[in-house]
Scaffold this motif. Sequence first.
Motif, PDB file in Angstrom:
ATOM      1  N   PHE A  47      35.397   2.172  -1.069  1.00 52.82           N
ATOM      2  CA  PHE A  47      36.473   2.698  -0.228  1.00 52.82           C
ATOM      3  C   PHE A  47      36.360   4.204  -0.013  1.00 52.82           C
ATOM      4  CE2 PHE A  47      38.222  -1.148  -2.211  1.00 52.82           C
ATOM      5  CZ  PHE A  47      38.499  -1.882  -1.064  1.00 52.82           C
ATOM      6  N   LYS A  48      35.152   4.667   0.223  1.00 49.06           N
ATOM      7  CA  LYS A  48      34.946   6.087   0.496  1.00 49.06           C
ATOM      8  C   LYS A  48      35.338   6.437   1.929  1.00 49.06           C
ATOM      9  CE  LYS A  48      31.157   7.200  -2.677  1.00 49.06           C
ATOM     10  NZ  LYS A  48      31.416   6.101  -3.621  1.00 49.06           N
ATOM     11  N   HIS A  49      35.798   7.664   2.109  1.00 46.72           N
ATOM     12  CA  HIS A  49      35.903   8.217   3.453  1.00 46.72           C
ATOM     13  C   HIS A  49      34.485   8.367   3.998  1.00 46.72           C
ATOM     14  CE1 HIS A  49      40.161   9.779   2.956  1.00 46.72           C
ATOM     15  NE2 HIS A  49      39.811   9.478   1.714  1.00 46.72           N
ATOM     16  N   VAL A  50      34.309   8.151   5.290  1.00 46.07           N
ATOM     17  CA  VAL A  50      32.983   8.232   5.886  1.00 46.07           C
ATOM     18  C   VAL A  50      33.073   8.978   7.214  1.00 46.07           C
ATOM     19  CG1 VAL A  50      31.049   6.940   6.862  1.00 46.07           C
ATOM     20  CG2 VAL A  50      32.182   6.089   4.824  1.00 46.07           C
ATOM     21  N   GLY A  51      32.164   9.925   7.413  1.00 46.17           N
ATOM     22  CA  GLY A  51      31.955  10.552   8.712  1.00 46.17           C
ATOM     23  C   GLY A  51      30.517  10.320   9.137  1.00 46.17           C
ATOM     24  N   LEU A  52      30.324   9.778  10.324  1.00 46.65           N
ATOM     25  CA  LEU A  52      28.990   9.403  10.788  1.00 46.65           C
ATOM     26  C   LEU A  52      28.728  10.015  12.157  1.00 46.65           C
ATOM     27  CD1 LEU A  52      29.141   5.580   9.941  1.00 46.65           C
ATOM     28  CD2 LEU A  52      28.115   7.388   8.533  1.00 46.65           C
ATOM     29  N   GLU A  53      27.712  10.869  12.244  1.00 45.91           N
ATOM     30  CA  GLU A  53      27.275  11.403  13.535  1.00 45.91           C
ATOM     31  C   GLU A  53      25.897  10.817  13.777  1.00 45.91           C
ATOM     32  OE1 GLU A  53      25.467  12.813  16.249  1.00 45.91           O
ATOM     33  OE2 GLU A  53      25.127  14.627  15.065  1.00 45.91           O
ATOM     34  N   LEU A  54      25.829   9.867  14.724  1.00 46.80           N
ATOM     35  CA  LEU A  54      24.651   9.021  14.850  1.00 46.80           C
ATOM     36  C   LEU A  54      23.904   9.295  16.155  1.00 46.80           C
ATOM     37  CD1 LEU A  54      26.352   5.799  13.432  1.00 46.80           C
ATOM     38  CD2 LEU A  54      25.140   7.619  12.184  1.00 46.80           C
ATOM     39  N   GLY A  55      23.252   8.307  16.675  1.00 47.25           N
ATOM     40  CA  GLY A  55      22.343   8.517  17.790  1.00 47.25           C
ATOM     41  C   GLY A  55      23.017   8.547  19.137  1.00 47.25           C
ATOM     42  N   GLY A  56      22.197   8.691  20.164  1.00 47.74           N
ATOM     43  CA  GLY A  56      22.704   8.722  21.524  1.00 47.74           C
ATOM     44  C   GLY A  56      21.639   8.308  22.519  1.00 47.74           C
ATOM     45  N   LYS A  57      22.080   7.945  23.689  1.00 48.06           N
ATOM     46  CA  LYS A  57      21.204   7.690  24.836  1.00 48.06           C
ATOM     47  C   LYS A  57      21.919   8.270  26.050  1.00 48.06           C
ATOM     48  CE  LYS A  57      17.279   6.188  26.209  1.00 48.06           C
ATOM     49  NZ  LYS A  57      16.027   6.699  25.621  1.00 48.06           N
ATOM     50  N   SER A  58      22.057   9.587  26.027  1.00 48.36           N
ATOM     51  CA  SER A  58      23.011  10.265  26.902  1.00 48.36           C
ATOM     52  C   SER A  58      22.559  10.295  28.363  1.00 48.36           C
ATOM     53  CB  SER A  58      23.242  11.680  26.405  1.00 48.36           C
ATOM     54  OG  SER A  58      23.753  11.665  25.083  1.00 48.36           O
ATOM     55  N   PRO A  59      23.450   9.942  29.284  1.00 43.69           N
ATOM     56  CA  PRO A  59      23.147  10.029  30.710  1.00 43.69           C
ATOM     57  C   PRO A  59      23.408  11.440  31.239  1.00 43.69           C
ATOM     58  CG  PRO A  59      25.316   9.067  30.419  1.00 43.69           C
ATOM     59  CD  PRO A  59      24.768   9.318  29.036  1.00 43.69           C
ATOM     60  N   ASN A  60      22.464  11.965  31.983  1.00 41.56           N
ATOM     61  CA  ASN A  60      22.616  13.242  32.677  1.00 41.56           C
ATOM     62  C   ASN A  60      22.673  12.892  34.164  1.00 41.56           C
ATOM     63  OD1 ASN A  60      22.934  15.991  32.686  1.00 41.56           O
ATOM     64  ND2 ASN A  60      20.938  16.455  31.775  1.00 41.56           N
ATOM     65  N   ILE A  61      23.849  13.008  34.772  1.00 38.24           N
ATOM     66  CA  ILE A  61      24.133  12.409  36.086  1.00 38.24           C
ATOM     67  C   ILE A  61      24.171  13.484  37.160  1.00 38.24           C
ATOM     68  CG2 ILE A  61      25.752  10.957  37.368  1.00 38.24           C
ATOM     69  CD1 ILE A  61      26.852  10.088  34.572  1.00 38.24           C
TER      70      ILE A  61
END
Length: 492
Positions: A244-258
């Motif tokens: 039951f730990k607090h969790v912060g996750l900054e994960l991957g991306g596939k970012s669109p540049n429009i």
Amino acid sequence: MQRYLLHINGQQVQSRTGGFFPTDDPYSGARWAEIARGGPQDVELAVDAAHAALTSGAWPELTASARGRLLHRLGDAIAERGDELARTEVRDNGKLLTEMRGQLGYIPEWFYYYGGLADKLVGDVVPLDKKGFFGYTTTSPVGVVGIITPWNSPLLLLTWKLAPALAAGCTVVIKPSEFTSASTLDFVRVLEEAGLPPGVVNVVTGYGADVGEPLVDHPRVAKISFTGSDTTGRRISAQAARTFKHVGLELGGKSPNIVFDDADLDAAVNGVISGIFAATGQTCIAGSRLLVQSSIHDEFVERVVKLAATAKMGDPLDPNTQVGPITTPDQYAKVLDYINVAKSEGAELALGGSEVTSGPCAGGRFIEPTIFTGVANSSRLAQEEVFGPVLAVIPFEDEAEAVAIANDSRFGLGAGVWTADIGRAFRMSAAIQTGTVWVNTYRAVSYLMPFGGVKDSGIGRENGIDAVRDYLQTKSVWINIGATTGNPFVLR
């Protein structure tokens, strides 16, 4: 050959395993340092030190204002040693010295900002709906925090976690990437030389199975803050849930540049190039999907290809270099594999697509800036994170199609929108499912602005006041100041 030890309770110590693992220079391929290989016993010692520093001694005795002043001193110390730390980063991960100097010049601002917030993390008086009671809340540090950082921007991404954690009064154990541990060890020594009490920040280097997993499992670690791949993040989330730990996750991306047809195309070309080829594409917010309105598709792609073809590759210490090497051997192989995947899927290679092994790139892990056109958004190239200098170009007709393509991804970290229409800017920003939208710019970050993702891009926010709240817990206090005792079975 430099040799780095663990950093536990203010001391450089040998790991209990007695072993070391090598680290190499991605530019030259030469081994330049050995890093202590930690294990579960070292994690235990580090958590013990962090817990002791949290509960007794100099750190909990500091007032919030004094803690804030200390963070300011830490920022000053980093600024003084910035060039030295930047050069270690370059040697460790192959990023350009110009970029690393920029990061190290900016990192102190996080410590100044969160130092200013330290004595403003106040509770509230709650106007209760029940007569005869006084209610208020207090905040306190969540406890010992396990910080697990990636190899692409070790010190910047560590700072995003460390500065708010310290402002909140937490203590930490850091597990840096096994590929880029040296700069973190140097960084922590700078902090302690500036007056950070021993045990507040500890570093255990090593591999995930030996260090990361015991850290996530440890019963006295209250929170895990992780930046890395969504695959690893998913495992950490499941593992942390068992205690039951607090969790912060900054994960991957596939970012669109429009890019819309009314955009400033000169600015958009520069934004697209920097969005994918800066940092050699090794950034979670890389604008790896280029969505171009059909009416300008051919003209715009031609301009992007022409500019990308001029990129200077080579020594990251050379100020004229624009694209550096891939950091790790595994990532190098992965990027080359995705280039082959894209070809097999029928995408058209418009630029690059090969490794570079001659001239200033001889001996390093270099891949040409690569652009594919005719990419289907359903393809692996468009759906999976490559984490390298590879751009997938996808045409669209109108706003509705652009939004549909942008949101057709399991990731949701960042997006760019290039347009002269302010109404469109607001409409697109509202419709795109990401944690950040940049309009007529790309990759801007600040200690003031929250950063994080939705969907498979993560949980929680870093930067801004939102980040420090993630390292605090709230306590509610009820005081009877005259309420009469009624029926004990009735909640009043």
